[in-house]
Design a protein around this motif. Structure first.
Motif, short mmCIF file in Angstrom:
data_model
loop_
_atom_site.label_atom_id
_atom_site.label_comp_id
_atom_site.label_asym_id
_atom_site.label_seq_id
_atom_site.Cartn_x
_atom_site.Cartn_y
_atom_site.Cartn_z
N SER A 1 0.84 -1.19 0.00
CA SER A 1 0.00 0.00 0.00
C SER A 1 0.88 1.24 0.00
N GLY B 1 0.88 2.08 -3.65
CA GLY B 1 -0.21 3.04 -3.66
C GLY B 1 0.24 4.49 -3.56
N ASP C 1 -5.76 7.34 2.76
CA ASP C 1 -6.42 7.63 1.48
C ASP C 1 -5.51 8.40 0.53
N MET D 1 -4.68 5.09 -6.04
CA MET D 1 -5.97 4.42 -6.24
C MET D 1 -7.12 5.38 -5.94
N GLN D 2 -6.98 6.14 -4.87
CA GLN D 2 -8.00 7.13 -4.49
C GLN D 2 -8.19 8.15 -5.62
N VAL E 1 -10.64 4.25 -7.55
CA VAL E 1 -10.80 2.87 -7.07
C VAL E 1 -11.46 2.92 -5.71
N SER E 2 -12.41 2.04 -5.47
CA SER E 2 -13.09 2.04 -4.17
C SER E 2 -12.15 1.53 -3.08
N PRO E 3 -12.09 2.23 -1.95
CA PRO E 3 -11.23 1.74 -0.86
C PRO E 3 -11.82 0.51 -0.18
N GLY F 1 -12.58 7.10 1.23
CA GLY F 1 -11.24 7.02 1.79
C GLY F 1 -11.11 7.76 3.10
N GLU G 1 -6.79 -2.39 1.71
CA GLU G 1 -7.86 -1.56 1.17
C GLU G 1 -7.51 -1.23 -0.29
N TYR G 2 -8.44 -0.67 -1.01
CA TYR G 2 -8.25 -0.38 -2.44
C TYR G 2 -7.82 -1.64 -3.20
#
Lengths: 505, 366
Positions: B100, B126, B135, B139-140, B144-146, B166, B188-189
């Motif tokens: 991440s 990430g 967040d 990805m945020q 992209v959905s967390p 996020g 997450e994500y």
């Protein structure tokens, strides 16, 4: 009167301190293989037997670790499963030392969260099986660590009871909560080192006692600890690791005492290195984070010392460079002034007229100016690195090699006190007793601080400090910002004068 | 590329630099990775372009306090529990692990956990560095959905968080952190293979190794003449006479010389102890330390207007600083996040710096 002794790798120094605090006599004699006869010789040379206490500082134990010799294999027992399995005990040790010290490694249940709630319940059967394994392997020393034991030592104490009941009194148990602070691996490492030194500590402390008896001295014996305070013989047997940095601590405290300063930089110049430390309120500033000792990451309470490779025995190169190579203890045969053929830093000091050692005619015409200027600049730079503010800072020079320096660029107040060559023995003699608290408290700040201070004072009194002489020398607060509930990690240190009557009682 | 115990020191050093002065205790993550590589063998690093489009990619990391992490060292089973729950939630096997956050200890833990799971590690992450907010990810930015997101500990105590943004994810993680003992593993994500190339910072693992092997030339080399909220570096040697100010929160945030910014968040700013060659974290800064100040560019996406809103100077409370042009020539936007801006729940993430030396990685501002 009291006697301070510094048992170093090369020399055993001793100083006799009068009741008024004056240095009455000081001697240097060679350290001997058996330790006892070197100390006995130094005590004989001092010639005083009617003393109220003897304080010894020694590098004996740290040297054993550095040499990976005279160490006992250890069973490391950690309580914290299922947490901490990612990093078993001894994982980050240098291979050679690990082979010597690793007797067995056991990961067990137990331990606590930061707030003191249990991670998992202690498993009595599991610990009995560990005891059986330790017995089968014939191990005699055990290091017990548990997660957040500085917050709650409950797991370690109960595990120790179980192991002691199974293994009997001949097996030593070292508990991490009594040795280090928060930071599991570093505290556990220090505990394993302590366990590995326990049998050597028994022998060495007995040898110290024997030396006193031989010299006809019937006075209580204390050993100096890393933080400049004292421990009694029984404590020293159980916590040899607490002596690890007493060498630099004693020389710094001795320097403070001899110069009358409590806030200054101290440069201890020996044969091979110059060690720079900072005194604040009469005590050495401690290293903030983790200290590497013989390649082992620990969090001993040790003074923050910067060593550079310049000493009285440093070899002077053809280009005028000084150190880091040194003739070390062969100075008295290899230096030019002693009839040898190596140009050393000591020869430069003699050529410059700063010291009267050996035969000055042998260094007539030696170019001393530029190399000594470089020495002064490098030492000054080391001192500058260690200071914490730009405010003027007095510098005290001690140790036999301090004759190399007369001035330091950037520092107006540079002194070399009387008896500078035995500052470490003086430091041992004047040591105090202390108590320290380091754990996570929760609640309002004022309540938390008051609680921690009271506990530190109480610990100092229990350690033998005289009522009324105890004061708080250090308070550090670290709010654990991301933990709700006002959790604060508080470190408080209290020290006081040693009450000899209390010790006798 | 494969990461084995031989390559690990360089990788870990790169992670430490990319921590930008924060990102938690790398020594712990590095030791855990070494142990895991010894126990389970080397980790295969796969390029995002080689991934099967439907492959489930699990980003991993930890959140919590450094002090807790240095005491309550992690277990071995966190990644197993994370994987099992992610597989259950997404109805597919996890095919690869991704960091991440490459900067700091989380970069190393991703290697440890990939080794434990016997899964390849995607050459991406990430953040392209360390950021304090969960967040603050590419990805945020890419939508992209967390969630569903998973938090768990070594024994599989698990919290699933779903249907939140996020920013709210952080709030839920923070609320659960105390129950977890101040330290938790998270994922997450979660991504599919086809998303990785466009929704992450690419090449992060190989870049960390390269950085660890060879650091860029410093901006300035000197001694710390003033420590505190901002750090004054006095030039020495060839840099004699220069005075450089480094602004710091949980991470180093900006380098300023003669009133003008030379480097600033989102780019990475690292301090190196010139005596030990070790990376210096914000809480280790103290008067007299000899340091080299260096900067490493972040992923260019952080220099877009959206990127700067989420993780630019203003998001860290540096309102006086307009964004710097990226080394790659990208121009910054206004960089203003507005009140209660991105990444902040009760204020800018930079406020975490006031929390003292325990402030660190992917932590939620108090």
């Amino acid at each position: 009167m009291r006697i301070g002794i510094d048992v170093g790798g090369t020399n055993t120094d001793a100083a006799l301190i009068g009741d008024g605090g004056q240095v009455l006599a000081a001697v240097k004699s060679p350290t001997t293989e058996d330790v006892t006869s070197g100390i006995a010789a130094a005590l004989d040379a001092l010639g005083a037997t009617d003393v109220s206490a003897v304080m010894i500082g020694t590098t004996h134990f740290v040297n054993a670790l550095v040499e990976a010799a005279r160490l006992e294999p250890v069973a490391a027992v950690r309580l914290g499963l299922p947490a901490t399995a990612a990093l078993p005990p001894l994982v980050d040790w240098p291979d050679r030392l690990r082979e010597t010290v690793e007797g067995a490694v056991h990961l067990c249940h137990g331990g606590h969260e930061y707030d003191g709630s249990p991670i998992s319940a202690l498993d009595v059967d599991e610990l009995r099986a560990v005891a059986a394994d330790i017995r089968r392997r014939g191990l005699r020393s055990v290091a017990i660590s548990s997660v957040f034991s500085p917050v709650s030592d409950d797991s370690e104490r109960r595990a120790a009871e179980i192991l002691a009941a199974e293994l009997g009194p001949d097996v030593h148990l070292s508990l991490s909560a009594e040795i280090g602070r928060v930071g599991l691996l570093a505290r556990e490492n220090a505990t394993i080192v302590n366990a590995a030194l326990r049998p050597l500590a028994d022998r060495t402390v007995a040898a110290f006692g024997e030396a006193l008896r031989r010299a006809g001295i019937d006075a209580p014996l204390f050993l100096s600890q890393n933080d400049g305070t004292l421990m009694d013989v029984d404590h020293a047997r159980r916590y040899p690791v607490a002596t690890f940095a007493s060498g630099p601590t004693n020389s710094m405290r001795g320097a403070a005492y001899l110069s009358g300063l409590t806030d200054c930089a101290v440069v201890d110049i020996g044969g091979t290195t110059s060690d720079v430390g900072i005194l604040s309120g009469g005590f050495p500033r401690e290293a903030a984070g983790e200290a590497m000792v013989a390649g082992v990451r620990t969090n001993f309470r040790i003074p923050d010392v910067l060593s550079i490779g310049i000493g009285g025995g440093s070899i002077v190169g053809p280009d005028g460079s000084v150190g880091p190579r040194s003739v070390g203890f062969r100075l008295s045969s290899e230096a030019l002034v002693f009839g040898g053929s190596t140009l050393t830093a000591t020869d430069l000091a003699v050529a410059a007229g700063r010291a009267e050692i050996g035969d000055p005619s042998r260094v007539a015409g030696v170019d001393h100016e530029r190399p000594l200027k470089v020495v002064a600049e490098r030492v000054a730079e080391a001192v500058d690195r260690m200071r914490t503010s730009a405010a003027p800072l007095p510098v005290v020079l001690v140790g036999g090699g301090s004759v190399l320096i007369d001035r330091l660029p950037g520092f107006d107040d540079v002194r070399r006190p009387d008896h500078f060559e035995v500052a470490n023995a003086v430091g041992a003699a004047i040591a105090q007793v202390g108590g320290e608290v380091d754990r996570v408290f929760s609640g309002p700040r004022e309540t938390v601080l008051a609680e921690a201070r009271a506990e530190a004072v109480e610990r100092a009194l229990r350690a033998g400090a005289r009522e009324g002489s105890v004061r708080i020398v250090d308070v550090e607060e670290l709010p654990l910002a991301y933990l709700p509930g006002d959790a604060t990690r508080v470190r408080v240190k209290a020290v006081g004068d040693l009450d000899l009557e209390k010790i006798d009682a | 590329m494969r990461i084995d115990t031989g390559l690990l020191p360089a990788f870990a050093r790169g992670c430490a630099v990319l921590g930008s002065g924060g990102g938690g205790p790398v020594a712990i993550g590095r030791a855990a990775a070494r142990q895991a590589l010894e126990d389970h063998g080397p980790v295969e690093v796969v390029s995002p372009t080689e991934l099967d489009p439907s492959l489930l990619v699990m980003p991993v990391g930890t959140a919590g306090s450094s002090a807790v992490m240095s005491e309550r060292v992690g277990g071995t089973e966190e990644p197993v529990h994370l994987r099992d729950k992610i597989e259950e939630l997404f109805g597919a096997p996890v095919g690869a692990v991704m960091a991440s956050e490459i900067g700091g200890t989380n970069g190393c833990l991703a290697v440890a956990w990939a080794a434990r799971l016997g899964l390849p590690l995607v050459d991406a992450d990430g953040m392209s560095r360390a950021f304090p907010g969960m967040d603050q990810t590419v990805m945020q930015l890419r939508g992209v959905s967390p969630t569903p997101a998973v938090m768990c500990d070594e024994r599989g105590r698990t919290v699933v968080i779903d249907h939140v943004t996020g920013r709210w994810l952080e709030r839920f993680v923070r609320a659960s952190l105390e129950a977890f003992g101040g330290q938790v593993a998270t994922s997450e994500y979660v991504l599919r293979g086809h998303q990785v190339a466009s929704c992450t910072a690419l090449g992060s693992v190989t870049r960390a190794v390269r950085l660890g092997e060879r650091l860029p030339e410093p901006i300035v080399t000197g001694k710390i003449a003033e420590a505190g909220g901002s750090v004054l570096v006095e030039g020495l040697g060839p840099d004699e006479g220069r005075l450089v100010r480094v602004e710091a929160g949980s991470e180093f945030l900006a380098v300023i010389e003669d009133g003008a910014p030379v480097a600033a968040v989102p780019d990475v700013i690292a301090l190196l102890d010139t005596r030990t060659r070790e990376v210096v974290q914000t809480e280790q800064v103290r008067y007299g330390l000899r340091v080299a100040v260096l900067t490493v560019p972040c992923d260019p996406v952080w220099h877009t207007p959206e990127g700067l809103r989420l993780a630019g100077p203003a998001a860290f409370g540096l309102t006086g600083l307009t964004a710097l042009a990226a080394p790659g020539g990208l121009t910054g936007g206004s960089g203003t996040g507005g009140p209660g801006g991105p990444g902040g729940l009760g204020g800018p993430a930079g406020a975490a710096g006031a929390a003292g030396p325990l402030a660190d990685r992917r932590e939620v501002a108090p």
